[in-house]
Write a protein that holds these residues in place. Structure first.
Motif, PDB file in Angstrom:
ATOM      1  N   GLU A 154       1.235  -1.157   0.055  1.00  0.00           N
ATOM      2  CA  GLU A 154      -0.066  -0.007   0.288  1.00  0.00           C
ATOM      3  C   GLU A 154       0.688   1.590   0.085  1.00  0.00           C
ATOM      4  O   GLU A 154       0.593   2.747  -0.536  1.00  0.00           O
ATOM      5  N   ASP A 155       2.312   1.171   0.761  1.00  0.00           N
ATOM      6  CA  ASP A 155       2.638   2.401   0.900  1.00  0.00           C
ATOM      7  C   ASP A 155       4.098   2.293  -0.057  1.00  0.00           C
ATOM      8  O   ASP A 155       4.762   3.436   0.129  1.00  0.00           O
ATOM      9  N   GLY A 156       4.207   1.395  -1.222  1.00  0.00           N
ATOM     10  CA  GLY A 156       4.873   1.464  -2.020  1.00  0.00           C
ATOM     11  C   GLY A 156       5.662  -0.211  -2.793  1.00  0.00           C
ATOM     12  O   GLY A 156       4.501  -0.949  -3.652  1.00  0.00           O
ATOM     13  N   VAL A 157       6.993  -0.809  -2.488  1.00  0.00           N
ATOM     14  CA  VAL A 157       6.690  -1.417  -2.938  1.00  0.00           C
ATOM     15  C   VAL A 157       7.844  -2.534  -2.063  1.00  0.00           C
ATOM     16  O   VAL A 157       8.391  -1.261  -0.888  1.00  0.00           O
ATOM     17  N   VAL A 166      15.403  -6.822   3.909  1.00  0.00           N
ATOM     18  CA  VAL A 166      14.052  -6.958   2.696  1.00  0.00           C
ATOM     19  C   VAL A 166      13.407  -5.655   2.669  1.00  0.00           C
ATOM     20  O   VAL A 166      14.078  -4.612   3.931  1.00  0.00           O
ATOM     21  N   LEU A 167      14.035  -4.638   1.704  1.00  0.00           N
ATOM     22  CA  LEU A 167      14.088  -3.096   1.984  1.00  0.00           C
ATOM     23  C   LEU A 167      12.326  -3.050   1.855  1.00  0.00           C
ATOM     24  O   LEU A 167      11.651  -3.293   0.678  1.00  0.00           O
ATOM     25  N   HIS A 168      12.600  -1.626   3.021  1.00  0.00           N
ATOM     26  CA  HIS A 168      10.601  -0.970   2.072  1.00  0.00           C
ATOM     27  C   HIS A 168      11.263   0.170   2.155  1.00  0.00           C
ATOM     28  O   HIS A 168      11.267   1.221   2.098  1.00  0.00           O
ATOM     29  N   LEU A 169      10.458   0.132   0.786  1.00  0.00           N
ATOM     30  CA  LEU A 169      10.446   1.706  -0.289  1.00  0.00           C
ATOM     31  C   LEU A 169       9.079   2.147  -0.565  1.00  0.00           C
ATOM     32  O   LEU A 169       7.745   2.101  -0.884  1.00  0.00           O
ATOM     33  N   THR A 170       9.221   3.109   0.322  1.00  0.00           N
ATOM     34  CA  THR A 170       8.007   4.231   0.378  1.00  0.00           C
ATOM     35  C   THR A 170       7.946   5.257  -0.954  1.00  0.00           C
ATOM     36  O   THR A 170       9.159   5.973  -1.232  1.00  0.00           O
ATOM     37  N   GLY A 171       7.129   6.328  -0.723  1.00  0.00           N
ATOM     38  CA  GLY A 171       6.906   7.977  -1.203  1.00  0.00           C
ATOM     39  C   GLY A 171       7.963   8.531  -0.337  1.00  0.00           C
ATOM     40  O   GLY A 171       8.435   9.564  -0.643  1.00  0.00           O
TER      41      GLY A 171
END
Length: 341
Positions: A154-157, A166-171
């Motif tokens: 929901e926030d990106g990838v 695991v990288l949480h990529l957001t806006g």
């Protein structure tokens, strides 16, 4: 520390390799999720291994080379010689700005991703893919790794990397273009399995795999010509599931996933031709041959390299089948596996 131990072990393993070892000789078995209804099979990613991270103090600068005093927790060597080639990227560890060899200084801390081929000399010698310099004291240097899977959120990838993070990529994530790439801007849409990222983060979770939220990532173009994933007998090329039905249905034989050559090749924009007199199949792209093989043979020819096949190509009801492992090599594909969210 787990990541450090893994990378150190990987470096020790390649110390016995010569610089002349062909990349096609490397094989790494990869476990894949397979449904209970599907016979068990194994896929292997053959090809160039990912560069190994080394770091330490630059104790000597030579002619486009530097000698690092090893800071890894391995006793196998004390120093490593890092050559700087034409394609080596030297980057500021804080900003990601491109640097040159003349910007390096003896006595400074250096991170480098080298090889994977290294000489068996002491000290070992290898060529760097990426070098990080200008690293402030107590600064967490960014990490260079390859994308295994990409999952939309929901926030990106969420991006699972080959260093088990695991990288949480957001806006809020800043995206940088790797120096030398023709792109002016990049985004999450440019990140696919096989893409390489330099990621800035200071904290990871204690979970398995570890997870982090980078403040910024530098996106490098993929070294592959596409990517492939499987789910049982379902095969996906560059995010599109192949329609494998009837006589073209994928099947498992002797522990190998056999798929139609034409379906895979055409999904990648290639053309397939068959010569009935020689029983030879040729695959071309834009009129240029990528590879050819004879039905029933246990090898194929790609350019001027003969590639041994893990399973002989076969024709059944007019459909030519080959092990997906072999098509991964012949089409230079990234095998996307691992964390699924």
């Amino acid at each position: 520390m787990k990541q450090k131990r893994i990378l150190t072990a990987a470096l020790a393993a390649v110390l016995t390799l010569s610089l002349s070892v062909p990349a096609l000789a490397a094989e790494a078995p990869t476990a894949l999720p397979i449904s209970a209804e599907t016979p068990t099979y194994e896929l292997v990613q053959r090809g160039e291994n990912f560069p190994v991270r080394v770091w330490g103090t630059a104790v000597e600068l030579g002619d486009m080379s530097l000698t690092l005093e090893n800071s890894n927790d391995s006793d196998s060597y004390q120093k490593v010689v890092v050559n700087v080639g034409e394609d080596t990227l030297i980057l500021d560890a804080v900003t990601g700005e491109a640097k040159t060899f003349d910007d390096l200084r003896a006595g400074e801390a250096i991170y480098a991703w080298v090889g994977p081929e290294m000489t068996d000399s002491l000290p070992p010698i290898s060529t760097a893919r990426v070098i990080l310099c200008s690293i402030p004291a107590d600064f967490g240097a960014p990490n260079y790794a390859e994308v295994e899977t990409v999952t939309q959120t929901e926030d990106g990838v969420d991006v699972y990397m080959n260093n088990d993070v695991v990288l949480h990529l957001t806006g809020d994530t800043e995206y940088l273009v790797a120096p030398g790439w023709e792109k002016e801007t990049v985004s999450a849409a440019d990140i696919v399995p096989g893409t390489r990222l330099l990621s800035w983060y200071s904290v990871t979770t204690m979970s398995l795999p570890a997870q982090a939220s980078p403040s910024k990532v530098m996106v490098f173009p993929s070294d592959y010509d596409g990517w492939v994933s499987t789910n049982g007998l379902e095969v996906t090329i560059n995010g599109e599931t192949l329609a494998l039905e009837g006589t073209s249905a994928a099947k498992v034989e002797n522990g190998r996933l056999m798929v139609p050559v034409r379906a895979v090749a055409e999904a990648l924009g290639c053309e397939v031709a068959w010569e009935p007199y020689t029983n030879q199949v040729s695959v071309t792209s834009d009129g240029v041959e990528l590879y050819h093989f004879a039905i029933g043979a246990d090898q194929a020819v790609k350019g001027d390299v003969t590639v041994g096949l893990v399973a002989s190509a076969e024709a059944v009801d007019g459909v030519t089948f080959m092990a997906l492992d072999d098509l991964i090599v012949l089409h230079s594909l990234k095998l996307s596996t691992g964390w699924a969210g």
